[in-house]
Every structure is written in C-alpha cells, then in structure tokens.
Scaffold this active site. Structure first.
Site, PDB file in Angstrom:
ATOM      1  CD  GLU A 175      -2.755  -1.218   2.355  1.00 18.23           C
ATOM      2  OE1 GLU A 175      -2.960  -0.433   3.393  1.00 18.23           O
ATOM      3  OE2 GLU A 175      -3.241  -2.434   3.160  1.00 18.23           O
ATOM      4  CG  ASP A 422      -6.230  -9.357   6.076  1.00 18.26           C
ATOM      5  OD1 ASP A 422      -5.016  -7.868   5.043  1.00 18.26           O
ATOM      6  OD2 ASP A 422      -6.950  -8.039   7.192  1.00 18.26           O
ATOM      7  CD  GLU A 470      -6.320  -4.086   1.850  1.00 24.18           C
ATOM      8  OE1 GLU A 470      -6.104  -2.734   3.255  1.00 24.18           O
ATOM      9  OE2 GLU A 470      -5.166  -5.231   2.594  1.00 24.18           O
ATOM     10  CD  GLU A 476      -7.362  -0.094   5.623  1.00 19.23           C
ATOM     11  OE1 GLU A 476      -7.933  -1.134   5.792  1.00 19.23           O
ATOM     12  OE2 GLU A 476      -5.611  -0.646   4.659  1.00 19.23           O
TER      13      GLU A 476
END
Length: 675
Positions: A175, A422, A470, A476
C-alpha cells in the site's frame, strides 16, 4: 622511440582492436508492434551484455537497458540465434473482468542464448515485454538483472515501500501513496513497488511493471544512476518468525543468497513497459491479463462476483436497533437483512470471529455461524470469512495447501462461500507459491478468495475465484489519517485519480468505497470509530463504476445506507463485472471519465482531485435509440457540505453531449438504460 612509448602505443592499438572486434560482433534484433509504431531493439555482444530498448513513433521511450539472469552460478552467454519470429492475433474470454473478451495481438521474437536460456520478446501496440525461458535442468536463480533506463530526468510517480513489517526490507503490505518527483530525486536506499510511471515528453508515458508472476518473487524497483531504475527481488526466505503487525505476519529473519528455486525447465515472469501518449488509454489497458497464465479452472460457473456488506470499516455502528451491536449473531442478522433488501450477494464477517491462532478452535461464542449461514441462505445472502494468511497455512509455507485443506473443506461444507485472506505482506517465492496453492485448494471447494497484503500478479486469470486484492491505499486509511495544518496529511482525492491508472493496471483493487459521511479538507479528520471520507458523496458513488472489483464492498454501516436509501439504491444497481469498457477522458493524478456496459445498460463515472472541474461527456458510445438516464452529481453546495448531491433523470441518445460540473474532490455518476 623509447620502450615506454612503444608499450603505450601497443596498449592503445590493443584497446582499439578489441573495441573494433566487439563492434564487429555486436548483434542487433528488432521487432515492431502490429501497427508498426512501437519498436523493440535488442543488442548483444561478446561481452555477454544484452540490452533492450523501446521506441514509439520514432521517439526513444526506454533507453538501452540491461537484462540478465544468473542460474546455478552462470549468467547469460551470447545469443546464438533467433529461433522464432511470428505475429500472434488471438483473444480469450474474461467473464470476471472489465470486458467480456480480451484481444491478444502482438509480434513475438525468441532469441536463444548459448547456455540453455531463451528470451521471448513481445511488441504490442501499447507496450513491450520480455521473459526468460529456462530450457535446461536447473536448481537456483541466483539473481536477475532488469534495468529500465531513460534518456532524461523525467518526472515519475513512485510508490515507495514503507511501514515494513518487523523491520524486514521485503515484508510490506503493498500500500503506497505516490511521490511525484524527477527520477534523479528517487531515494537511493529505498525500494518501490510496481507499476511505476515515468512521464516523458509530449504526454508520452512509460509504465514499468511485472506480470505473470508464478513460483517466483515479485519485482521491486530501486534507483539506477541519475534517471534509471533497476529491479530488486526478495531473496528466498531461510527462516521466519511470527511477528509484524499484531503478530499476524510471518516475518523472515534470514534469507538465502538466491531468489528462487527451480525444478527443471520453465518460464520466468514478464518484465513489461506500457507505453501511451494518451493517459486515458491506461484505464483500458489489458497488459496484465494478456501476460497472465491462462485459466486453470475448467468449470467457473460457480464463481459469483458481487457486492458485500462489510462490518470492519464502520465499526459495526448500527443505530436505532433494539440490541447491543458488536460481533454477535443479532448484529450479523441485521447485515444479512440489509444485504437481502438491497440485493447484495454477500456479507463479510471480519477479524474476531475466530481465535487468534486458529480458524477451527476458540471460536467467538457470540457468533453462531451455522445459524447465520442458514439465515442468509433463506434470504439469498452468502457469507465470507476473514482469516490471516498465517492462520490459514499454520505458520508453514511449505504445507500451504495441506494445512488449508481441512479448513476450506470444513467451512465449505457448512455453507461458507469464501475467505478474505489478510496479512500476506510479502511477495517472495514462498508467498507467491503459497498463494497459488491456496487458490487451487479453494477452487476445489468452490470458495472465493479476496487477498489482502498483496497486489495482483497474474493469479487472478489463472484462478478467477481470486476475485479481489488489496495492496491499495483504500478507504480504511481515512480512519487514521492525521491532520497537518489546515487539512489531512495525504491528498486522498488525488490518489483516487492516480491509483486507477497505476495500481489498477495490474488488476482489481479492494479499495472498499461507499462512505456516507463525507468531508472537505477543512472539516475532515481521521476517526477510527466514526470514519469519514475525503471528497464528496458522489465521489464515493462514482468509485463503484470507476474502480475494478469483482468483489466490491459497501464499507459503511447498514443504518447509514438506510438513511441515504436513494444513494444506496444507485450503488446496489451497479454490477461488479462488465462486458465492455470505454474510456472517455482522463489525466493521471487529476481526473477520469469512464463508461462501462453490462448487457444493454451503461454505467458512467467521473472523478476529480481537489480541483473543481468542468468536463465534457459525449455519448457516442451509446447504441441506437433513446436511453433513460439516472444521474447523480455534486450539489451546488458540495464545496461546503461534501454530502450535498443532486439526483436527476433525463432521456438521452448517442447524439447528446453532457457538461459535467465536478466540485472540489467531486464526482459524477449515471446509469443509462436502453429502450
């Protein structure tokens, strides 16, 4: 003449002869794209240095860049011959994608090296790629060299690796926001993930990425000279311990000197450069799909994309109910009722339903899974469960499928339809191999997968039961976004019109949109328990069209959506896969306008950063006849109150052109129903 001068002259003549000899044996090979505009040039000489370069319309896009691979201690030797050159023009079905069919049209060239390795090059109209083909029995890939050099100090969009798990260099969630700086200002000690964009002259873009990654580490990038990039690959893990975020990761503590193990002949992943002179075209590029392994599931009829009522982002904040909300059976019954009322296919039960160390033991006593599964089945709503990667494989990457098998078998028999897995947070060879094994095992039990802590790498075509990833700075992040000065630290609306061009180029992204509490810069603040979004309400709604996600979340609380039923009705009607995509307009990091068709209905969206914009939307993509349009646009006061919007209806045809007014951080969304 003195002896010293004679030695100097002899040395000079020797150098000249060696240089002339090297030049005389240097070999060039070239292929061009089907339309002839893009050219790939490959050069090899006796010094065992092979480079490739890419030009588009006569302009150098990629300067000479070295490629090499060292296998069992031996780097590439000189090219012996060209073994193949051909034009390929085919297509394949993509039922879980932004279009129903992908055309795969390219010119292909295969060069054979002297040590049992071939290199395949492809030239597409919108980019170029190569991969190594290992034709011999081999044990290890010691290292791979992949350079991407540019002839000027161009501006780049660089997604750095940061927030490493347990301080380990290659352990990361994938990310990243984008640093927009010249290549020369790239941090020399830092890694970046791909895709990474380089902005050349006259609007030309070169986007560096890898594709078709299987049983091999993913490619990261670091600075190479003043305006170049070079690949770095996570070495093979030797030992790992439980650690990282909340002890949810397996963090390598020692790595081997090599990057991958080999088991005989095989192909290695693709190194690719997407090339375009029009930013909007990036939004419809199929490079990742073309270069991915073909589908390995013979019957995909059980794979059901759809939308999900999600619990975690909204912190289970139901209001006006007669029970205390939390991770309880009554709470999830409410989520199921909401999903059924709005024709959503799934709910997710996120972290907290199981024990910390097991998915089969110490389950949450306040959640009756059997009762919820039966309750959902009566109402046409299925359930997806959360797990960590570590829980699923039992801390043993060598036994991923064996350890996941009883878990998948048990919950599939109960009626669970998928898992959100996850905290992978690595893409070394062990993890990539584990992901493929898990996907195969899940497919055997007709389970969907949503992989977090990973970005797409090709598995989504091989195993289309992997319906999302993701690896994105999604909604988030608004929960913990700090304020700096007069606004939030990060410019999320700009990211929202950057990620579709770059992160989404490699595959779908689980951004989890749908916030019903919306804020401008001056009144936004991060709040974990009562989160909000940056930008307008319609900005959030437009994401459901603009962002690719075969499994798409509704991130806010059911009671929030019920208070905003008009917006919810619109979101609920938007499909998650499409038959056709048409990109109208766009500029990387600034805005986009896109249209997608499912059946005879068109879905259209526009997004902007914090800059208000007036955009033009020609409706030439519509078929014949008049279409009934349902339109949501930013309200006249959206710049003050980000939740302000206006809904309207109109009758439109392909002859019409609309003017779109987007507020700061705004959006525009519509569905157009055929007659």
């Amino acid at each position: 003449m003195s002896k010293k001068r004679l030695w100097a002259l002899a040395l000079l003549l020797g150098v000249m002869c060696t240089s002339m000899q090297a030049l005389s044996v240097a070999k060039n090979w070239q292929i061009s794209s089907p339309d002839g505009k893009l050219k790939v040039n490959v050069m090899n000489c006796d010094a065992d240095r092979t480079t490739w370069e890419v030009a588009y319309d006569g302009v150098t896009v990629l300067a000479p860049s070295e490629l090499n691979v060292t296998i069992d201690g031996q780097p590439l030797k000189g090219i012996s011959k060209k073994v193949k050159e051909e034009v390929v023009n085919t297509s394949f079905a993509t039922p879980f994608y932004k279009k129903a069919q992908v055309t795969d049209h390219y010119r292909r060239m295969v060069l054979r090296f002297k040590n049992g390795v071939d290199v395949e090059f492809r030239a597409y109209n919108d980019g170029a790629a190569y991969r190594f083909l290992v034709n011999k029995k081999a044990k290890l890939v010691d290292q791979e060299k992949a350079e991407f050099n540019f002839n000027q100090d161009y501006q780049a969009f660089i997604p750095y690796v940061n927030d490493n798990r347990g301080g380990e260099r290659y352990c990361y969630s994938f990310e990243s926001y984008y640093d927009e700086v010249p290549l020369s200002r790239m941090y020399a000690d830092s890694l970046a993930i791909t895709p990474l964009a380089v902005c050349e002259q006259n609007g030309l873009k070169a986007i560096v990425m890898d594709a078709g990654v299987e049983d091999y580490p993913g490619m990261m990038l670091k600075k190479n000279g003043q305006h170049g990039l070079t690949a770095e690959f996570a070495p093979y893990p030797k030992t790992a311990v439980v650690g990282g975020y909340d002890r949810l990761n397996l963090v390598p503590t020692e790595r081997e000197s090599y990057i991958a193990k080999l088991c005989g002949p095989r192909s290695l992943p693709w190194r690719a450069v997407v090339v375009t002179t029009r930013d909007a075209d990036i939004l419809n590029c199929d490079m990742a799909q073309r270069l991915a392994p073909a589908c390995r599931i013979s019957d995909t009829s059980w794979i059901k994309p759809g939308k999900v009522a999600w619990d975690w982002w909204n912190n289970l904040n139901l209001t006006g109910v007669d029970f205390k909300t939390g991770m309880t059976t009554p709470t999830y019954k409410y989520y199921i009722d909401f999903a059924a009322k709005n024709h959503l296919e799934y709910i997710i039960i996120d972290e907290g339903w199981s024990g910390k160390e097991s998915l089969m033991e110490q389950l949450n006593p306040d959640i009756d899974l059997k009762e919820l599964i039966a309750y959902g089945k009566e109402r046409g709503v299925d359930i997806i469960l959360w797990s960590s990667w570590r829980n699923l494989i039992g801390n043993d990457t060598q036994r991923s499928a064996l350890n996941a098998q009883p878990i998948f078998q048990h919950y599939a028999a109960m009626g669970i339809k998928g898992f959100k897995v996850d905290f992978f947070d690595r893409d070394d060879q062990q993890v990539i191999s584990s992901a493929y094994e898990i996907a195969e095992c899940a497919a055997q039990h007709h389970l969907l997968l949503d992989l977090h802590g990973l970005k797409p790498f090709g598995i989504q075509r091989a195993y289309p039961n992997v319906v999302n990833f993701e690896g994105v700075k999604g909604l988030e992040n608004s929960k913990w976004e700090p304020r700096v000065g007069d606004g939030p630290l990060h410019n999320q609306p700009r990211y929202d019109v950057t990620a579709p061009y770059l992160r989404m180029l490699c595959g779908p992204m689980d951004y989890t949109p749908g916030a019903m509490t919306n804020a401008m810069r001056d009144n936004f603040f991060g709040n974990n328990d009562h989160p909000m979004s940056q930008g307008t309400r319609v900005h959030q709604m437009a994401m459901y069209v603009a962002f690719e996600a075969p499994l798409q979340m509704l991130a806010d609380a059911p009671t929030q959506y019920e208070r905003n039923q008009e917006c919810t009705d619109f979101i609920a009607r938007i499909p998650t896969t499409f038959d056709e995509t048409v990109v109208i307009d766009g500029q990387l990091g600034e805005y986009l306008v896109i249209a997608r068709r499912k059946g005879t209905t068109w879905y259209v969206a526009a997004l902007t950063d914090w800059t208000p914009r007036q955009l033009t939307l020609p409706l030439t993509f519509l078929g014949s006849g008049e279409h009934r349009a349902v339109i949501f646009c930013d309200g006249i006061n959206a710049a003050k109150d980000a939740s302000d919007y206006r809904r309207s209806e109109a009758t439109l045809s392909s002859a019409d052109t609309l003017t779109l007014q987007l507020s700061s951080g705004g959006g525009w969304a519509a569905l157009l129903l055929a007659p």
